[in-house]
Scaffold this active site. Sequence first.
Site, PDB file in Angstrom:
ATOM      1  N   HIS A  10     -33.762 -37.319-126.789  1.00 28.27           N
ATOM      2  CA  HIS A  10     -33.607 -37.161-128.245  1.00 28.27           C
ATOM      3  C   HIS A  10     -32.200 -36.671-128.586  1.00 28.27           C
ATOM      4  O   HIS A  10     -31.519 -37.253-129.447  1.00 28.27           O
ATOM      5  CB  HIS A  10     -34.656 -36.173-128.763  1.00 28.27           C
ATOM      6  CG  HIS A  10     -34.596 -35.941-130.234  1.00 28.27           C
ATOM      7  ND1 HIS A  10     -35.336 -36.675-131.130  1.00 28.27           N
ATOM      8  CD2 HIS A  10     -33.864 -35.065-130.989  1.00 28.27           C
ATOM      9  CE1 HIS A  10     -35.076 -36.268-132.356  1.00 28.27           C
ATOM     10  NE2 HIS A  10     -34.184 -35.282-132.303  1.00 28.27           N
ATOM     11  N   GLU A  11     -31.767 -35.612-127.913  1.00 30.41           N
ATOM     12  CA  GLU A  11     -30.443 -35.057-128.201  1.00 30.41           C
ATOM     13  C   GLU A  11     -29.329 -35.991-127.730  1.00 30.41           C
ATOM     14  O   GLU A  11     -28.248 -36.026-128.334  1.00 30.41           O
ATOM     15  CB  GLU A  11     -30.289 -33.677-127.556  1.00 30.41           C
ATOM     16  CG  GLU A  11     -31.309 -32.645-128.018  1.00 30.41           C
ATOM     17  CD  GLU A  11     -31.317 -32.453-129.528  1.00 30.41           C
ATOM     18  OE1 GLU A  11     -30.272 -32.678-130.169  1.00 30.41           O
ATOM     19  OE2 GLU A  11     -32.376 -32.079-130.076  1.00 30.41           O
ATOM     20  N   HIS A  57     -28.450 -38.249-130.570  1.00 31.09           N
ATOM     21  CA  HIS A  57     -27.529 -37.609-131.523  1.00 31.09           C
ATOM     22  C   HIS A  57     -26.104 -37.562-130.951  1.00 31.09           C
ATOM     23  O   HIS A  57     -25.129 -37.857-131.652  1.00 31.09           O
ATOM     24  CB  HIS A  57     -27.986 -36.178-131.821  1.00 31.09           C
ATOM     25  CG  HIS A  57     -29.262 -36.080-132.598  1.00 31.09           C
ATOM     26  ND1 HIS A  57     -29.510 -36.820-133.725  1.00 31.09           N
ATOM     27  CD2 HIS A  57     -30.359 -35.289-132.416  1.00 31.09           C
ATOM     28  CE1 HIS A  57     -30.704 -36.506-134.213  1.00 31.09           C
ATOM     29  NE2 HIS A  57     -31.240 -35.586-133.428  1.00 31.09           N
TER      30      HIS A  57
END
Length: 367
Positions: free
Chosen positions: A22-23, A26
């Site tokens: 997920h990170e 980003h």
Amino acid sequence: MPELLRTLLAFALVLGVLVFIHELGHYLAARWRGVHVEVFSIGFGRPLLRWHDRVGTEWRLCPVPLGGYVKPHGFEGPEEATPEQMAAWLPGRTFHDKPVLSRAIVIAAGPVFNFLLAIVLFAGLFMATGRPEIRDVVGQVVPGSAAEAAGVKPEDVIVRIGAHAVSDVADIQARITAEPGAHTELGVRRGDQVVALPVTVGIVMDKNGGRTGQLGVMFTATIGKPMAPLAALGAAVQETWRLTVQTLDGLWQMLTGQHSAKDLGGPLRIAQMSGQVAQYGVASLVSFMALLSVNLGLINLFPIPVLDGGRLVFYGLEALLGRPVSRRVRDISFQAGFAVIAGLFLFSTFNDLSHFGLFRWVASLSG
């Protein structure tokens, strides 16, 4: 391996991978849009390990594995930043100075990567072991069930419920679950003919007094042959979409009272289930990780200000209005969003502890 150790290791592996991916979404999106990333942290708390890469990002590994974060350079705008922070900004590399589309891409990339991870995991499984399929052929009839009373037999194929022609097992389950106690008719293919069987759908009561229908049959399951890469990829996309729709439908049922919110699980339940599926092998753990990845992607897209979806709502309003939403509105929204998330966390943890029988145990001690 001791059960507690297996549970802790499986939980750390599952959540660590999901948070990292997920990170990473980003992080890569920020780099693509020309935003410097100051910190990439897996976990919370005082870092156990930290190091800097060649572009100046500080990577951290922290002891509390309940999340993580990426901090883009200049994430705070001029209204929130201190003079010291503004003096340290790198021209052209700050998040707040980027066009609204670039900022939205950076925020949306996290949930998108969770969906991509689910697709990759499912595709890998389907290429390695084949795709599990539940056939619409009755494998077993539960003694004393509505199906046994109606005369359903193993090897029967249910093709109709009432006037509705059913297409697959999911369709059958949805129809039966929604009609507790209904007097209807099953159309069953038995050999070369279709037999009509009158049936009264069984009733199952949940803890809150809600009723769901039950037929009392078990369907046969098969594992197909390992799939070619392109076929596996297509099947993985279908499976990810199916889980997405199924999850949203389950949430809608909770919101509308059709399903008990007591089934909402939190981190403790995830840890328990991680340990349970790990004992069945790598394939089961990978499937569970893919399911959680879909859930994490969906949750982060909810329009709650603390989450990615809430920020995307603000960016959408900024694009429509031609100016950012006022700081006061954002501050109030983030406070409300934090309260909602904190409430959900406490509620799900309470559910987990109830599920584990903690409160019954405490009551037995006090009694």
